[in-house]
Design an enzyme around this catalytic site. Structure first.
Site, PDB file in Angstrom:
ATOM      1  N   LYS A   1      -7.995  -2.122   6.495  1.00 51.72           N
ATOM      2  CA  LYS A   1      -8.448  -2.324   5.018  1.00 51.72           C
ATOM      3  C   LYS A   1      -7.687  -3.409   4.564  1.00 51.72           C
ATOM      4  O   LYS A   1      -7.759  -4.078   4.675  1.00 51.72           O
ATOM      5  CB  LYS A   1      -7.684  -0.945   4.030  1.00 51.72           C
ATOM      6  CG  LYS A   1      -9.150  -0.060   3.573  1.00 51.72           C
ATOM      7  CD  LYS A   1      -8.831   0.865   2.457  1.00 51.72           C
ATOM      8  CE  LYS A   1      -7.776   1.751   2.272  1.00 51.72           C
ATOM      9  NZ  LYS A   1      -8.054   2.446   2.947  1.00 51.72           N
TER      10      LYS A   1
ATOM     11  N   ARG B   1     -12.851  12.335   5.406  1.00 50.39           N
ATOM     12  CA  ARG B   1     -11.000  13.065   5.546  1.00 50.39           C
ATOM     13  C   ARG B   1     -11.511  14.703   4.152  1.00 50.39           C
ATOM     14  O   ARG B   1     -10.564  15.195   4.370  1.00 50.39           O
ATOM     15  CB  ARG B   1     -10.350  12.333   6.131  1.00 50.39           C
ATOM     16  CG  ARG B   1     -10.429  11.144   8.030  1.00 50.39           C
ATOM     17  CD  ARG B   1      -9.665   9.961   7.840  1.00 50.39           C
ATOM     18  NE  ARG B   1      -8.477  10.789   7.173  1.00 50.39           N
ATOM     19  CZ  ARG B   1      -7.414   9.720   6.862  1.00 50.39           C
ATOM     20  NH1 ARG B   1      -7.735   8.425   6.142  1.00 50.39           N
ATOM     21  NH2 ARG B   1      -6.343   9.608   6.571  1.00 50.39           N
TER      22      ARG B   1
ATOM     23  N   ASP C   1     -13.724   2.854   7.634  1.00 54.00           N
ATOM     24  CA  ASP C   1     -12.775   3.714   7.125  1.00 54.00           C
ATOM     25  C   ASP C   1     -13.528   4.067   5.048  1.00 54.00           C
ATOM     26  O   ASP C   1     -13.718   5.772   5.063  1.00 54.00           O
ATOM     27  CB  ASP C   1     -11.595   2.769   6.760  1.00 54.00           C
ATOM     28  CG  ASP C   1     -11.013   3.442   5.718  1.00 54.00           C
ATOM     29  OD1 ASP C   1     -10.214   4.207   6.262  1.00 54.00           O
ATOM     30  OD2 ASP C   1     -10.556   2.641   4.452  1.00 54.00           O
TER      31      ASP C   1
ATOM     32  N   SER D   1      -6.379   3.869   8.850  1.00 47.85           N
ATOM     33  CA  SER D   1      -7.049   4.033   7.958  1.00 47.85           C
ATOM     34  C   SER D   1      -6.488   2.975   6.817  1.00 47.85           C
ATOM     35  O   SER D   1      -7.093   2.092   6.238  1.00 47.85           O
ATOM     36  CB  SER D   1      -7.319   4.620   6.795  1.00 47.85           C
ATOM     37  OG  SER D   1      -7.363   4.749   5.287  1.00 47.85           O
TER      38      SER D   1
ATOM     39  N   HIS E   1       0.923  -0.879  -0.179  1.00 45.32           N
ATOM     40  CA  HIS E   1      -0.192   0.325  -0.059  1.00 45.32           C
ATOM     41  C   HIS E   1       1.023   1.193   0.181  1.00 45.32           C
ATOM     42  O   HIS E   1       1.854   1.301   0.171  1.00 45.32           O
ATOM     43  CB  HIS E   1      -0.537  -0.191   1.656  1.00 45.32           C
ATOM     44  CG  HIS E   1      -1.924   0.811   0.988  1.00 45.32           C
ATOM     45  ND1 HIS E   1      -3.518   0.548   0.461  1.00 45.32           N
ATOM     46  CD2 HIS E   1      -2.691   2.214   1.052  1.00 45.32           C
ATOM     47  CE1 HIS E   1      -4.196   1.281   0.365  1.00 45.32           C
ATOM     48  NE2 HIS E   1      -3.598   2.415   1.285  1.00 45.32           N
TER      49      HIS E   1
HETATM   50  N1  URA Z   1      -4.266   6.173   2.166  1.00 42.64           N
HETATM   51  C1  URA Z   1      -5.243   4.876   2.871  1.00 42.64           C
HETATM   52  O1  URA Z   1      -5.630   4.303   2.479  1.00 42.64           O
HETATM   53  N2  URA Z   1      -5.677   6.116   3.939  1.00 42.64           N
HETATM   54  C2  URA Z   1      -5.101   7.057   4.329  1.00 42.64           C
HETATM   55  O2  URA Z   1      -5.517   7.516   5.072  1.00 42.64           O
HETATM   56  C3  URA Z   1      -3.620   8.127   2.783  1.00 42.64           C
HETATM   57  C4  URA Z   1      -3.690   7.093   2.446  1.00 42.64           C
END
Ligand code: URA
Length: 436
Positions: free
Chosen positions: A187, A168, A161, A183, A82
């Site tokens: 995930k 956000r 999320d 966040s 990620h």
């Molecule tokens: N990527 C995400 O999934 N969440 C964030 O808060 C920032 C980047």
């Protein structure tokens, strides 16, 4: 404790316990806590921060707000990658097929554009016919048969999320270590993975602008992963200028395909190979990063990774036409070149300004309900360190209208700096925050 009291406690710098946060998040999801209170809570966290314990508790609460995927008896490691978000950061797109074609299984659940940064899902959905709205069954089938998928969160996966992310974005509450950690990890942990490599972006175009902030985020991600029993490895990488040349949706898909063809820009190609290598080390497929890089390069050079990308895209309904101009991806009606005015060396290429210009063109969102235009974007024809002369193309704007192109050109006028002295090329990998 009422929602009001939770917000007030955080606003005043208090430490929330797990039960208080759990009740608050449940209220947000049931609709009992309205969006304005959820937004106020998120802003209080931005301003006051959270302790490591609160961050882990929030991550757990968000993870448990939905279901968790399960992949039984896969013949290889289930891992993911990620990014904390950047401009022109399309790495996940070529990286997934490289990893999948080398024996990893990657259920890549990605996000949409956030602030001035692009979103992997928006980019992928610029491929005609491509769907990222896979249900749990389809995610599981696709990961088992093709080694990976590109998927949006399902309705049941980390709904907290999905809701917080959109709020956000709308209320400028993205730049917060505990919110980014909870966040991303909620995930990723909902995918049931055995580990994750996280690219922590640092610089003008990132949510963490300083190396200190990026290291703090990297450390918090690794610590929260450890507390939750899942290894998290981070790499801090530069995001002062956009990654690669293309910034936009369809044009980033085109550039991702070039990476898989072995013809991508050096920075994005090398970072893709490096992150794939980190995943191979984490999954036990390579003894060292150098060995992992060799594995990733072989997957590109042999054409295996590109073939896997085409298979994954086709399995998700996407139609890429290798014989058509730009693979049949949507093209914007207006193209405009922004020329250099001075002679010298490009000393600054402001990723945030380029990202904002793309958002202004319609390539990202200003409000959560906005649709993105898949065709618009900006190609950076010069990168930091390149020599420039008056009239050289600096940017190529892809716009929906002449007015849109004018507005982007005005924004880009402030995005570059030129120096009379040679300027070194920007480094991509800044820091690997763990040993080995
Ligand atoms: N990527 C995400 O999934 N969440 C964030 O808060 C920032 C980047």
């Amino acid at each position: 404790m009422s929602a009001y009291d939770v917000i007030r406690k955080k606003r005043d710098g208090g430490v929330l316990d797990e039960d208080e946060m759990r009740a608050f998040v449940a209220g947000c999801l049931s609709g009992e806590v309205p969006d304005y209170q959820a937004s106020a809570f998120l802003m209080a966290v931005v301003l006051r921060g959270m302790t490591p314990g609160e961050t882990v508790a929030l991550t757990r609460i968000m993870l448990e707000s939905g279901r968790t995927l399960r992949f039984d008896a896969l013949p290889g490691p289930l891992l993911d990658k990620h990014s904390t978000g950047g401009v022109g950061d399309k790495v996940s797109i070529p990286l997934l097929p490289i990893a999948a074609s080398c024996g990893l299984f990657v259920p890549m659940i990605s996000g949409r554009s956030l602030g001035h940064t692009g979103g992997t899902l928006d980019k992928l959905e610029s491929i005609p016919g491509m769907t990222t709205a896979l249900g749990e069954e389809a995610i599981s089938r696709q990961v088992r048969s093709h080694g990976g998928c590109f998927a949006a969160q399902t309705a049941d996966l980390v709904p907290a999320d999905r809701m917080f992310y959109a709020l956000r974005d709308a209320v400028a509450a993205v730049e917060s270590v505990p919110l980014i950690v909870s966040s991303i990890l909620s995930k990723k942990l909902a995918e049931g993975i055995a580990g994750v490599v996280i690219d922590v972006k640092c610089g003008r175009g990132a949510f963490m602008e300083t190396i200190g902030g990026a290291r703090e985020l990297a450390g918090a991600l690794e610590a929260a992963g450890e507390a939750m029993g899942v290894p998290v490895k981070t790499l801090v990488t530069a995001m002062d200028e956009p990654l690669g040349a293309a910034v936009g949706n369809a044009i980033e898909i085109e550039e991702s395909i070039r990476v898989l063809e072995g013809r991508g820009p050096a920075d994005v190609a090398s970072l893709t190979v490096r992150l794939a290598a980190e995943m191979f080390v984490l999954g036990g497929l390579a003894p060292s990063v150098a060995d992992g890089e060799a594995i990733a390069r072989r997957a590109i050079d042999s054409g295996r990774a590109l073939e896997r990308f085409e298979r994954i895209v086709a399995a998700q309904g996407g139609r890429l036409d290798p014989g058509a101009p730009r693979f049949g991806l949507p093209a914007a009606p207006v193209t405009r070149i922004v020329p250099a005015a001075e002679r010298g060396y490009l000393s600054r290429l402001d990723a945030r300004a380029v990202g904002e210009a793309v958002r202004g063109l319609g390539g990202g969102r200003l409000r959560r309900e906005d649709a993105v235009d898949p065709a618009v974007g900006i190609v950076c024809r010069k990168k930091t360190g390149d020599a420039v002369a008056p009239g050289d193309p600096l940017f190529e704007i892809h716009a929906a209208s002449a007015e849109g192109a004018d507005a982007a050109a005005r924004r880009l006028a402030r995005a570059t700096g030129v120096s009379a002295e040679p300027v070194p090329r920007a480094r991509v990998v800044l820091d690997r925050t763990y040993p080995g």
